[in-house]
Design an enzyme around this catalytic site. Structure first.
Site, mmCIF file in Angstrom:
data_model
loop_
_atom_site.group_PDB
_atom_site.id
_atom_site.type_symbol
_atom_site.label_atom_id
_atom_site.label_comp_id
_atom_site.label_asym_id
_atom_site.label_seq_id
_atom_site.Cartn_x
_atom_site.Cartn_y
_atom_site.Cartn_z
ATOM 1 N N GLY A 210 0.864 4.986 3.320
ATOM 2 C CA GLY A 210 0.394 5.910 2.167
ATOM 3 C C GLY A 210 -0.429 5.469 1.148
ATOM 4 N N ALA A 211 0.321 3.992 0.560
ATOM 5 C CA ALA A 211 -0.367 3.398 -0.575
ATOM 6 C C ALA A 211 0.299 2.239 -0.825
ATOM 7 C CB ALA A 211 -0.254 4.268 -1.802
ATOM 8 N N GLU B 181 1.306 -0.797 -3.831
ATOM 9 C CA GLU B 181 1.815 -1.238 -5.338
ATOM 10 C C GLU B 181 1.246 -2.457 -5.823
ATOM 11 O OE1 GLU B 181 4.016 -0.997 -2.864
ATOM 12 O OE2 GLU B 181 5.803 -2.656 -3.186
ATOM 13 N N GLU C 228 4.144 4.419 -6.344
ATOM 14 C CA GLU C 228 3.637 3.053 -6.648
ATOM 15 C C GLU C 228 3.560 2.745 -8.046
ATOM 16 O OE1 GLU C 228 3.087 1.896 -3.745
ATOM 17 O OE2 GLU C 228 3.137 3.585 -2.648
ATOM 18 N N GLU D 86 12.053 -0.663 -1.988
ATOM 19 C CA GLU D 86 11.719 0.971 -1.285
ATOM 20 C C GLU D 86 12.797 1.917 -1.657
ATOM 21 O OE1 GLU D 86 8.890 1.378 -0.904
ATOM 22 O OE2 GLU D 86 7.943 -0.799 -0.588
HETATM 23 N N1 ARG Z 1 5.086 -1.007 -0.187
HETATM 24 C C1 ARG Z 1 4.411 0.044 0.247
HETATM 25 C C2 ARG Z 1 4.989 1.661 -0.101
HETATM 26 O O1 ARG Z 1 5.974 1.957 0.013
HETATM 27 C C3 ARG Z 1 4.198 0.244 1.688
HETATM 28 C C4 ARG Z 1 3.373 -0.983 2.469
HETATM 29 C C5 ARG Z 1 3.752 -0.950 3.727
HETATM 30 N N2 ARG Z 1 2.694 -1.761 4.560
HETATM 31 C C6 ARG Z 1 3.081 -2.140 5.746
HETATM 32 N N3 ARG Z 1 2.177 -2.755 6.244
HETATM 33 N N4 ARG Z 1 4.084 -2.169 6.424
HETATM 34 O O2 ARG Z 1 4.649 1.953 -1.446
HETATM 35 ZN ZN ZN Z 2 7.082 1.921 -2.000
#
Ligand code: ARG
Ligand code: ZN
Length: 870
Positions: free
Chosen positions: A261-262, A264, A298, A320
């Site tokens: 999705g995005a 941070e 984010e 998370e």
């Molecule tokens: N930290 C990000 C979020 O939840 C997700 C990134 C995950 N990336 C991955 N390659 N698994 O906002």
């Molecule tokens: Zn996150």
């Protein structure tokens, strides 16, 4: 080979500062990194320096300014090793070459369209340079980027801009410095040519921040809503959690090729453009809500994730789960709390409960993994958020707020653990949380078994609650959890009863909340002439399943009278489930009482969004999850369709009135109340069409033609997709013509076609795979077609002849070499194969085996295939 939590050891070296130098080039980007290193006093003495790498071309290395000979170090595809590094502090300089254009994994430095961007979580930074790629290695970063000014007039990285200027030969540069120590997974870089919008924001304590959102030229206006959401999120975090922003700029960049999705990254969030761009003509109400939620998510990571990060990837839920909880609370405050809760629970059940019930089940904090990218799961995110929510319920809002305060103060600037987090609440609530902590380590969805008994002689009503958690892979035995259960009793007239008991915890019970911490607990309510209806797990107070199903009379009573909106909604769902499963068993149904109940709800409710949810019946995927074994998707489809036909017919007059009353007038506004009216209108139309196909087609066509916004347009198209015929094909053709240039809208066009529940869809999906606009390399597009087919079209995906699995698995196998993360994620759609009836189970297993047998299969996809089959 798996990595285990119990093997955690601190890094042998610390990186005090990082200076990065990028010379951007489409296929040969030069990366120089200057690391100030020293031994970690907590590390192993005499240990070699081992840096992680992935797919790097090493150009040169120097130590304290002197070039190193080739014999002085060892290097392989996955690491760089100095057997005898200096004992004192030293400077290591490494130059590598990377090819962003060839990077189709979308991890590390890659190109999305004509732009350069990065994705480093979880382990993408090692694809940029050799580094201690682990979240507990915190450092301050200075990043200098050089590029052709014509190709990349925009150069961004983390922190604040310290210098920029022109260079020879049409090149230019920018230097960014991030003063906050961070792990490398939060590093980001963007280079390209983008449009932007900006706004000034002053934090509570007076810091002036420039907020900017960068998007494809010409789409600037579509970022206005995201900007608005960002400002609201920043204000909300100040008020609710006392958290302020801490840099002079906050930048968000939207890209079209993104695995998740995005992200941070500190001061430079990078987004899948689907969660930034929104306009009334191209985005639905649900899209607007998702933009708001992801922007907030984010942003909230700046404190829960960045200022306080994770010690290791086992602690992923620390950032998370907590951040999802925070974004859920934000959306609840911005919109309708009840509607938000219902939607979150729908998602939880559809994703996390399914994960918990199958071969991929794992604790919120796993204790081992092979491929960390496969642990960005509904369990870590959604169940992780539920744990934080339960903590709040259990210790009360006040102690929760004080615990958060302790957490922010004590762990700022550190890489923390779940134990660190819980210790703050044990302190603020003066309470032991060791049993509660089992929620993090024990996988599986607990079942709360409910038994009631009413004795007319003694007038005592007793309620016995017993908990158990089914075994999950690697965890045969389960221990009792602390399960907060909110409850209420209603008499036959629908009056809520006072909860009087002689229990030791009578006060707690009187408040309508208990904690089930032992295996069984019985509550006795005296002075009741008749058995009341029990409303349990109100507000979905814990991520648990209740058994056995509540009886029809009680459900009808709760549907009419429960003052907890969640359980009122739950009553509508449970009534639908009862009816559908009775039909599956071949029983004759009329559903008059259910229809009456819904009719009354329609006429009495003054919350359209809530009514819309009550009229949205469990999906076929919900039904499969509820059934849990021997699933025949065709039978579920037929029974659900029959119920919708019956209710659509029985409620025809009420539904027609809704349509009349809620015909959209005036300009579109994305606010929750307007969205609620559109939702109810469109659900009513869809149900009406289920009861009367001819009338439905006519009304849906008119709605499609008159629609001035994407919400109505797509809803009408969805109804037409179900009724079929020329009306459907014409509408799909017109929709395509109108939005051919708009990839996010064309994604919807692909998705909706993939979910048409009829035999011809398999052929249609095969044709769409060959469509000129289809591409397996763009994650949004691949998910739009294949993800929607697998998750949203059970009768075709699980087709009796295996044709659905065949096309799906072919696609996963072709995606895997290009983008393992995407392939692995798609493949999880097959995780519930064991719940199918025997014929399909065999076909699904064969399909999984076909994937597992690919000799060149990536580690990510292999991990999913192997665990799914285990
Ligand atoms: N930290 C990000 C979020 O939840 C997700 C990134 C995950 N990336 C991955 N390659 N698994 O906002
Ligand atoms: Zn996150």
């Amino acid at each position: 080979q798996p990595i285990r939590l119990k093997d955690y050891a601190p890094p042998d070296f610390l990186i005090d500062s990082v200076e990065l130098f990028f010379s951007l080039h489409k296929s040969k980007t030069r990366v120089r990194s200057r690391l100030a290193l020293r031994r970690n006093p907590k590390g192993r003495s005499g240990a070699p320096l081992v840096l992680d790498g992935d797919d790097l071309t090493l150009e040169r290395v120097s130590l304290d300014g002197r070039p190193l000979d080739r014999e002085a170090y060892e290097t392989g595809p996955e690491n760089f090793k100095l057997a005898q590094p200096p004992e004192g502090p030293f400077i290591l300089e490494i130059e590598t070459l990377v090819d962003p254009t060839a990077n189709t994994q979308l991890s590390g430095l890659y190109r999305s369209g004509a732009n350069y961007c990065t994705q480093c979580e979880a382990q993408g930074f090692r694809r940029i340079t050799y580094f201690l790629d682990r979240p507990d290695a915190l450092a301050v970063y200075t990043t200098r980027i050089e590029a052709d000014k014509s190709e990349a007039p925009l150069l961004l990285s983390n922190g604040d801009l310290v210098e920029a200027g022109a260079l020879e030969a049409g090149r230019h540069f920018a230097v960014w410095r991030d003063p906050y120590p961070k792990p490398c997974y939060l590093f980001a870089l963007v280079g390209g040519d983008l449009g932007s919008i900006s706004r000034d924001f002053t934090t509570k304590s007076g810091r002036k921040v420039k907020l900017s959102i960068f998007v494809e030229h010409g789409k600037e206006a579509r970022a206005d809503y995201a900007m608005d959401a960002l400002e609201r999120a920043m204000r909300w975090d100040e008020e609710r959690f006392g958290r302020e922003y801490d840099l002079d700029v906050f930048n968000i960049v939207a890209v079209s090729d993104f695995n998740m999705g995005a992200m941070e990254n500190k001061g430079l969030n990078i987004f899948n453009d689907k969660y930034v761009l929104a306009s009334p003509q191209t985005a639905t109400d649900a899209d607007y809500a998702a933009v708001e939620a992801v922007i907030a998510h984010e942003y909230f990571h700046n404190w829960t994730g960045n200022r306080i990060t994770c010690r290791d990837w086992f602690q992923l839920c620390l950032k998370e789960g907590l951040t999802v909880y925070r974004d859920q609370e934000f959306s609840a405050d911005m919109r309708s709390r009840a509607v938000k809760r219902i939607n979150d629970v729908r998602t939880l059940r559809l994703t996390q409960f399914v994960e918990d019930a199958g071969p991929l089940a794992h604790p919120v904090r796993p204790d081992s993994y092979r491929a960390i990218d496969n642990f960005y799961t509904a369990t870590v995110y959604e169940k992780g958020a539920e744990i934080v929510r339960m903590l709040n319920t259990l210790i009360g809002a006040e102690a929760f707020a004080r615990g958060m305060e302790i957490y922010f103060t004590r762990f700022d600037g550190t890489a923390a653990t779940v134990e660190d987090f819980l210790s703050c609440f044990a302190e603020s609530a003066k309470r032991d949380l060791s049993q509660f902590a089992r929620w993090y380590s024990q996988a599986g969805t607990p079942v709360v078994e409910v038994a009631t008994r009413h004795d007319p002689q003694t007038r005592v009503f007793s309620l016995t609650l017993s908990q158990s958690t089914p075994p999950t892979p690697g965890q045969e035995q389960k221990l009792p959890l602390e399960i907060p259960i909110a409850l209420a009793l209603f008499d036959a007239a629908g009056n809520k009863l006072a909860l009087e008991t002689n229990d030791a915890k009578a006060d707690e019970i009187a408040q309508g909340r208990i904690v089930l911490s032992s295996e069984t607990r019985t509550l006795r309510f005296p002075n009741l002439a008749a058995a009341p209806s029990v409303s349990l797990l109100r507000g979905f107070s814990a991520p648990a399943r209740l058994e056995p199903p509540v009886g029809e009379a009680d459900l009808l009573r709760l549907l009419a009278h429960d003052d907890d909106p969640f359980n009122r909604w739950q009553a509508s769902q449970s009534l639908a489930l009862r009816s559908i499963f009775a039909r599956v068993r071949g029983e004759e149904r009329t559903d008059d009482a259910f229809a009456d109940g819904l009719g009354r709800l329609i006429s009495q409710s003054n919350d359209p969004a809530f009514t819309a949810l009550a009229l949205t019946f469990p999906s076929e995927a919900d039904l499969a999850r509820e059934q849990g074994e021997d699933v025949d998707p065709d039978a579920l489809h037929a029974a659900r369709k029959a119920l919708r036909e019956t209710l659509g017919h029985a409620l025809k007059t009420s539904l027609a009135k809704i349509l009349e009353r809620l015909t959209e007038q005036g300009a579109y506004s994305p606010d929750a109340a307007s969205a609620g009216r559109r939702a109810l209108h469109n659900v009513a139309l869809d149900l009406l069409a289920a009861g009367d196909g001819a009338l439905g087609t006519q009304l849906a066509e008119a709605h499609f033609n008159a629609a001035r916004n994407m919400t109505d347009r797509l809803a009408a198209l969805g109804t037409l997709a179900l009724v079929g015929g020329d009306a459907r094909e014409n509408a799909f053709a017109r929709f395509y013509e109108e939005f051919a240039e708009d990839s996010l809208v064309i994604d919807k066009w692909f998705s909706l076609q993939a979910t048409i529940p009829e035999e011809a869809t398999t052929r249609r999906v095969l044709d769409l795979l060959a469509h000129k606009d289809f591409s397996l390399s763009n994650p949004n597009r691949a998910r739009a077609l294949l993800g929607a087919f697998a998750a949203g079209n059970p009768t075709r995906f699980h087709a009796r002849d295996g044709s659905g699995y065949a096309l799906f698995v072919d696609a996963v196998i072709s995606i895997d070499p290009k983008n393992p993360q995407l392939a692995a994620r798609l493949l999880t759609s097959l995780r519930s194969w064991r719940t199918l009836e025997p014929d399909r189970r065999r076909l699904a297993e064969e399909a999984l085996r076909r994937v597992a047998a690919v000799p060149t299969l990536s580690g990510d996809t292999n991990d999913i295939a192997t665990r799914a089959l285990a």
